[in-house]
Motif scaffolding. Structure first.
Motif, PDB file in Angstrom:
ATOM      1  N   ARG A 265     -10.594   4.659 -36.259  1.00 27.36           N
ATOM      2  CA  ARG A 265     -11.361   4.538 -35.008  1.00 27.36           C
ATOM      3  C   ARG A 265     -10.619   5.140 -33.814  1.00 27.36           C
ATOM      4  NH1 ARG A 265     -12.506  -1.422 -34.295  1.00 27.36           N
ATOM      5  NH2 ARG A 265     -12.379  -1.594 -36.535  1.00 27.36           N
ATOM      6  N   ASN A 266      -9.270   5.296 -33.991  1.00 27.39           N
ATOM      7  CA  ASN A 266      -8.499   5.911 -32.901  1.00 27.39           C
ATOM      8  C   ASN A 266      -8.190   7.382 -33.163  1.00 27.39           C
ATOM      9  OD1 ASN A 266      -8.309   3.427 -31.481  1.00 27.39           O
ATOM     10  ND2 ASN A 266      -6.805   2.783 -33.019  1.00 27.39           N
ATOM     11  N   SER A 267      -8.953   7.974 -34.052  1.00 23.74           N
ATOM     12  CA  SER A 267      -8.809   9.387 -34.411  1.00 23.74           C
ATOM     13  C   SER A 267      -7.474   9.704 -35.084  1.00 23.74           C
ATOM     14  CB  SER A 267      -8.945  10.318 -33.202  1.00 23.74           C
ATOM     15  OG  SER A 267     -10.100  10.023 -32.513  1.00 23.74           O
ATOM     16  N   ARG A 268      -6.845   8.704 -35.640  1.00 24.18           N
ATOM     17  CA  ARG A 268      -5.621   8.969 -36.387  1.00 24.18           C
ATOM     18  C   ARG A 268      -6.023   9.433 -37.782  1.00 24.18           C
ATOM     19  NH1 ARG A 268      -0.957   4.629 -37.722  1.00 24.18           N
ATOM     20  NH2 ARG A 268       0.326   6.158 -38.767  1.00 24.18           N
ATOM     21  N   GLU A 269      -5.283  10.441 -38.276  1.00 20.02           N
ATOM     22  CA  GLU A 269      -5.681  11.027 -39.564  1.00 20.02           C
ATOM     23  C   GLU A 269      -5.024  10.309 -40.753  1.00 20.02           C
ATOM     24  OE1 GLU A 269      -6.182  15.728 -38.837  1.00 20.02           O
ATOM     25  OE2 GLU A 269      -4.202  14.881 -38.383  1.00 20.02           O
ATOM     26  N   PHE A 270      -5.827  10.163 -41.810  1.00 18.67           N
ATOM     27  CA  PHE A 270      -5.347   9.547 -43.048  1.00 18.67           C
ATOM     28  C   PHE A 270      -5.872  10.348 -44.232  1.00 18.67           C
ATOM     29  CE2 PHE A 270      -5.175   6.193 -39.989  1.00 18.67           C
ATOM     30  CZ  PHE A 270      -4.107   5.393 -40.382  1.00 18.67           C
ATOM     31  N   CYS A 271      -5.309  10.056 -45.397  1.00 16.58           N
ATOM     32  CA  CYS A 271      -5.944  10.567 -46.619  1.00 16.58           C
ATOM     33  C   CYS A 271      -5.947   9.451 -47.646  1.00 16.58           C
ATOM     34  CB  CYS A 271      -5.203  11.791 -47.153  1.00 16.58           C
ATOM     35  SG  CYS A 271      -3.592  11.433 -47.861  1.00 16.58           S
ATOM     36  N   LEU A 272      -6.774   9.638 -48.669  1.00 20.05           N
ATOM     37  CA  LEU A 272      -6.733   8.740 -49.824  1.00 20.05           C
ATOM     38  C   LEU A 272      -5.765   9.410 -50.794  1.00 20.05           C
ATOM     39  CD1 LEU A 272     -10.512   7.880 -50.230  1.00 20.05           C
ATOM     40  CD2 LEU A 272      -8.695   6.440 -49.282  1.00 20.05           C
ATOM     41  N   GLY A 273      -4.686   8.720 -51.124  1.00 22.60           N
ATOM     42  CA  GLY A 273      -3.577   9.351 -51.853  1.00 22.60           C
ATOM     43  C   GLY A 273      -3.977  10.030 -53.157  1.00 22.60           C
ATOM     44  N   PRO A 274      -3.743  11.349 -53.259  1.00 27.24           N
ATOM     45  CA  PRO A 274      -3.968  12.037 -54.527  1.00 27.24           C
ATOM     46  C   PRO A 274      -2.751  11.917 -55.438  1.00 27.24           C
ATOM     47  CG  PRO A 274      -3.467  13.638 -52.783  1.00 27.24           C
ATOM     48  CD  PRO A 274      -3.414  12.279 -52.150  1.00 27.24           C
ATOM     49  N   THR A 275      -1.610  11.559 -54.876  1.00 23.53           N
ATOM     50  CA  THR A 275      -0.332  11.391 -55.553  1.00 23.53           C
ATOM     51  C   THR A 275       0.600  10.805 -54.496  1.00 23.53           C
ATOM     52  OG1 THR A 275       1.468  12.561 -56.669  1.00 23.53           O
ATOM     53  CG2 THR A 275       0.256  13.833 -55.062  1.00 23.53           C
ATOM     54  N   HIS A 276       1.798  10.346 -54.878  1.00 18.57           N
ATOM     55  CA  HIS A 276       2.568   9.556 -53.911  1.00 18.57           C
ATOM     56  C   HIS A 276       4.022   9.978 -53.692  1.00 18.57           C
ATOM     57  CE1 HIS A 276      -0.823   6.824 -53.678  1.00 18.57           C
ATOM     58  NE2 HIS A 276      -0.175   6.062 -52.840  1.00 18.57           N
ATOM     59  N   GLU A 277       4.356  11.232 -53.907  1.00 19.27           N
ATOM     60  CA  GLU A 277       5.752  11.657 -53.708  1.00 19.27           C
ATOM     61  C   GLU A 277       6.248  11.299 -52.309  1.00 19.27           C
ATOM     62  OE1 GLU A 277       3.572  13.482 -55.278  1.00 19.27           O
ATOM     63  OE2 GLU A 277       4.495  13.949 -57.203  1.00 19.27           O
ATOM     64  N   GLU A 278       5.436  11.588 -51.312  1.00 15.21           N
ATOM     65  CA  GLU A 278       5.852  11.358 -49.925  1.00 15.21           C
ATOM     66  C   GLU A 278       6.127   9.874 -49.673  1.00 15.21           C
ATOM     67  OE1 GLU A 278       3.592  13.438 -50.877  1.00 15.21           O
ATOM     68  OE2 GLU A 278       3.832  15.311 -49.776  1.00 15.21           O
ATOM     69  N   VAL A 279       5.234   9.035 -50.192  1.00 14.19           N
ATOM     70  CA  VAL A 279       5.364   7.606 -49.938  1.00 14.19           C
ATOM     71  C   VAL A 279       6.659   7.073 -50.555  1.00 14.19           C
ATOM     72  CG1 VAL A 279       4.323   5.351 -50.363  1.00 14.19           C
ATOM     73  CG2 VAL A 279       2.870   7.325 -49.855  1.00 14.19           C
ATOM     74  N   PHE A 280       6.928   7.456 -51.768  1.00 14.98           N
ATOM     75  CA  PHE A 280       8.123   6.936 -52.439  1.00 14.98           C
ATOM     76  C   PHE A 280       9.403   7.540 -51.845  1.00 14.98           C
ATOM     77  CE2 PHE A 280       6.847   4.067 -55.865  1.00 14.98           C
ATOM     78  CZ  PHE A 280       5.466   4.180 -55.754  1.00 14.98           C
ATOM     79  N   THR A 281       9.324   8.776 -51.390  1.00 10.42           N
ATOM     80  CA  THR A 281      10.490   9.372 -50.720  1.00 10.42           C
ATOM     81  C   THR A 281      10.765   8.611 -49.423  1.00 10.42           C
ATOM     82  OG1 THR A 281       9.806  11.503 -51.622  1.00 10.42           O
ATOM     83  CG2 THR A 281      11.482  11.555 -49.912  1.00 10.42           C
ATOM     84  N   ASP A 282       9.700   8.233 -48.749  1.00 12.55           N
ATOM     85  CA  ASP A 282       9.836   7.475 -47.506  1.00 12.55           C
ATOM     86  C   ASP A 282      10.455   6.101 -47.780  1.00 12.55           C
ATOM     87  OD1 ASP A 282       9.330   7.035 -44.671  1.00 12.55           O
ATOM     88  OD2 ASP A 282       7.759   5.648 -45.326  1.00 12.55           O
ATOM     89  N   ILE A 283       9.981   5.448 -48.845  1.00  9.24           N
ATOM     90  CA  ILE A 283      10.544   4.138 -49.214  1.00  9.24           C
ATOM     91  C   ILE A 283      12.047   4.300 -49.475  1.00  9.24           C
ATOM     92  CG2 ILE A 283      10.587   2.372 -51.035  1.00  9.24           C
ATOM     93  CD1 ILE A 283       8.049   2.221 -49.358  1.00  9.24           C
TER      94      ILE A 283
END
Ligand code: ATP
Ligand code: MG
Length: 572
Positions: A99-117
């Motif tokens: 609602r605040n125009s922030r961009e998201f995606c529905l994860g097609p894979t999660h390399e970025e997320v796990f690297t961030d963790i």
């Protein structure tokens, strides 16, 4: 479980939308239903199988020392922008804004997320190695969703990410995953072969895919007829055939008005397709690229992408792009005077003599063309290896079969840790990037693949390890109290042993119950019929075998035997 209390959605008709056996059978057995293209709902029966596959995956991942995790499927764009994949992922990514125009995606894979963790949680080499996995829903807006859950837009994947302090550590983590995958697919009753795969332009140092042979598979897999070599065709190097040496002749432009295919051209020139070099024009992101291969060969787009370095989308050029590059209608492209950003020439073409190419003029081709004298480009292997060519390892003949990828193990190296600045402190107090690996299994695709390998004209034949129910008990006549009483007793006793029972107590004809039990693929069937008063029931294995009359005692032993054969332990 009593059938009378269940939602059973078996179909007698073959649904028109389904093209392949697993898709038809998953619909007919009432395992899932389509909601939209590439989007399915799992019915109770299908969910039971899915959970069993997940449990096998979970057990083997845990045994291999990995830890379960669960990430969100809704991912902020910032992480993807850090890795550069927000743009690179292209149209396959489902994108949305809040609602605040922030961009998201529905994860097609999660390399970025796990690297961030990892970068937030792991500080020191002492915390390494670490392998985190999840069994989670992925979203990909596939260009061609098809074959039911084989290629869907929402699917369940097991994805794991390993973090090591050095390359040797990664090798160990990778091998553990390889071994776990072999066990997982074996336990699922799936014949999956591990083959070498492409690691991409900036990918790491190793990658392998687990493939199941299938006529409807979308991958071509190269196998050596003599040694163990097996690779995805994307990866398999082709050794170029050396054309017979000839004196170089003079260029000659020839009118070829109605020849649009290589076949037409070969006929007109009365020559073999091996004397022709075709020039295909691609759009590689914002660049125009021409690729030349011998007339009878196919361009290998993965090799082309790798040569171009990190191309996001490689498509055949549009008609207008071809016209711009060649000043001619489609069908007359050639290397001489072509206006493209890059000209890639397959090694075989560079080694040919006096060959035929398009003239970049509508209705004309040029003969006696020679690489080096008449044009130059970037020479390398840009074509698919073909049946009967030489194995890159032992030189014997190769063969090619269609396959479907069910799993993938990949040495990423520092691709994501570098891009996202994910580091730890090593033994000497130095900051180092994590050495990463990633490992995927398509859980829902595995389910469909098991069906592809285990079915007959009557339905699915589940391996015991993943069957929704182990045993079905069919009450032949629902008006016969003795039958009902005995069936219920067996149901209870078997369930106490840890056996999952489908008690068919519906008010249906026995024939209907038999058909459903076979369609649903339940491995063992007990029919409680007329002979029950003599202490005898019928027993039949779904996987072949006769319908036998046996005593109730023997039924228990037979069932136990089946569990023993499948190496599955019973509660008691
Ligand atoms: P493919 O070449 O089939 O598109 P991929 O290379 O895109 O596969 P990965 O990104 O390696 O696949 O994903 C890991 C696993 O997820 C695959 O091995 C496959 O089993 C599964 N998978 C990928 N895409 C789909 C899909 N659209 N539907 C179902 N399963 C999928
Ligand atoms: Mg894909």
């Amino acid at each position: 479980m009593r059938a009378s209390k269940m939602l059973i959605s078996t179909l007698r008709e073959v649904p028109a939308e389904a093209e392949i056996e697993s898709h038809k059978l998953m619909l007919r057995a009432g395992m899932m239903r389509k909601m939209a293209a590439g989007i399915y709902n799992y019915m109770p029966l299908g969910l039971k199988v899915l959970k069993k596959i997940e449990d096998i995956v979970r057990e083997e991942m845990d045994n291999a020392g990995a830890q379960e995790f669960l990430a969100s499927a809704l991912l902020p764009s910032e992480l993807w922008k850090e890795s550069g994949r927000w743009d690179a992922y292209g149209a396959e990514m489902f994108r949305l804004t809040d609602r605040n125009s922030r961009e998201f995606c529905l994860g097609p894979t999660h390399e970025e997320v796990f690297t961030d963790i990892a970068r937030n949680e792991i500080k020191s080499y002492k915390q390494l190695p670490l392998n985190l996995y999840q069994i989670q829903t992925k979203y990909r807006d596939e260009r061609r969703p098809r074959f039911g859950v084989m290629r869907s837009r929402e699917f369940i994947m097991k994805d794991a990410y390993s973090f090591d302090k050095d390359q040797e550590g990664l090798d160990v983590s990778y091998n553990k995953m390889y071994e776990a995958y072999v066990k997982i697919f074996n336990r699922c009753g799936l014949d999956a072969k591990c083959v070498a795969a492409d690691s991409g332009a900036i990918g790491g140092s190793g990658s392998a895919e687990f493939m199941v042979k299938s006529e409807v598979g979308e991958d071509d897999v190269v196998f050596c007829t003599s040694c163990d070599y097996a690779a995805n065709i994307e990866k398999a190097p082709a050794t170029s055939e050396m054309a017979e040496k000839e004196e170089l002749k003079e260029l000659n432009k020839i009118e070829t008005p109605h020849t649009k295919t290589i076949e037409d051209l070969a006929k007109l020139f009365n020559c073999s397709e091996k004397k022709i070099a075709k020039t295909l024009i691609y759009r590689a992101d914002d660049k125009v690229v021409a690729v030349m291969v011998r007339g009878d060969r196919e361009v290998n787009e993965v090799k082309v992408s790798n040569a171009l370095g990190g191309v996001i989308e490689l498509d055949m050029a549009s008609e207008s792009m071809v016209k711009n590059a060649t000043n001619a209608e489609v069908g007359f492209a050639g290397p001489i005077g072509i206006k493209v950003d890059r000209l890639l020439v397959d090694t075989e073409v560079a080694n040919m003599f006096n060959f035929i190419v398009g003239a970049n003029e509508t209705g004309f081709h040029i003969e006696n063309v020679n690489y080096g004298r008449d044009f130059e480009g970037e020479v390398s292997d840009f074509r698919n290896i073909t049946e009967g060519e030489k194995c890159p390892v032992c030189g014997k003949e190769i063969t090619i079969a269609r396959g479907t990828e069910v799993g993938h193990i990949f040495k990423l190296g520092t691709k994501y840790s570098d891009a996202m600045n994910a580091t730890f402190i090593d033994e000497n107090g130095k900051t180092k990037p994590f050495i990463m690996g990633c490992y995927g299994i398509g859980v829902t695709r595995t389910m469909a693949s098991i069906i592809e390998q285990h079915n007959d004209e009557n339905g699915i034949i589940w391996p015991l390890s993943v069957a929704p129910y182990h045993v079905s008990i069919i009450i032949a006549n629902m008006k016969d109290e003795t039958q009902i009483t005995l069936a219920e007793k067996m149901h209870e006793e078997l369930e106490n042993m840890g056996i999952e029972v489908f008690l068919d107590d519906r008010n249906e004809r026995a024939g209907v119950k038999f058909k459903d039990s076979e369609l649903m693929g339940i491995p063992m069937r007990i029919t409680v019929g007329k002979k029950v008063s003599e202490g005898i029931v019928e027993f039949k294995l779904r996987n072949g075998g006769e319908n036998e009359n046996i005593s109730i005692e023997d039924v228990y032993n037979k069932i136990k035997d089946e569990f023993k054969k499948a190496s599955i332990e019973l509660k008691r």
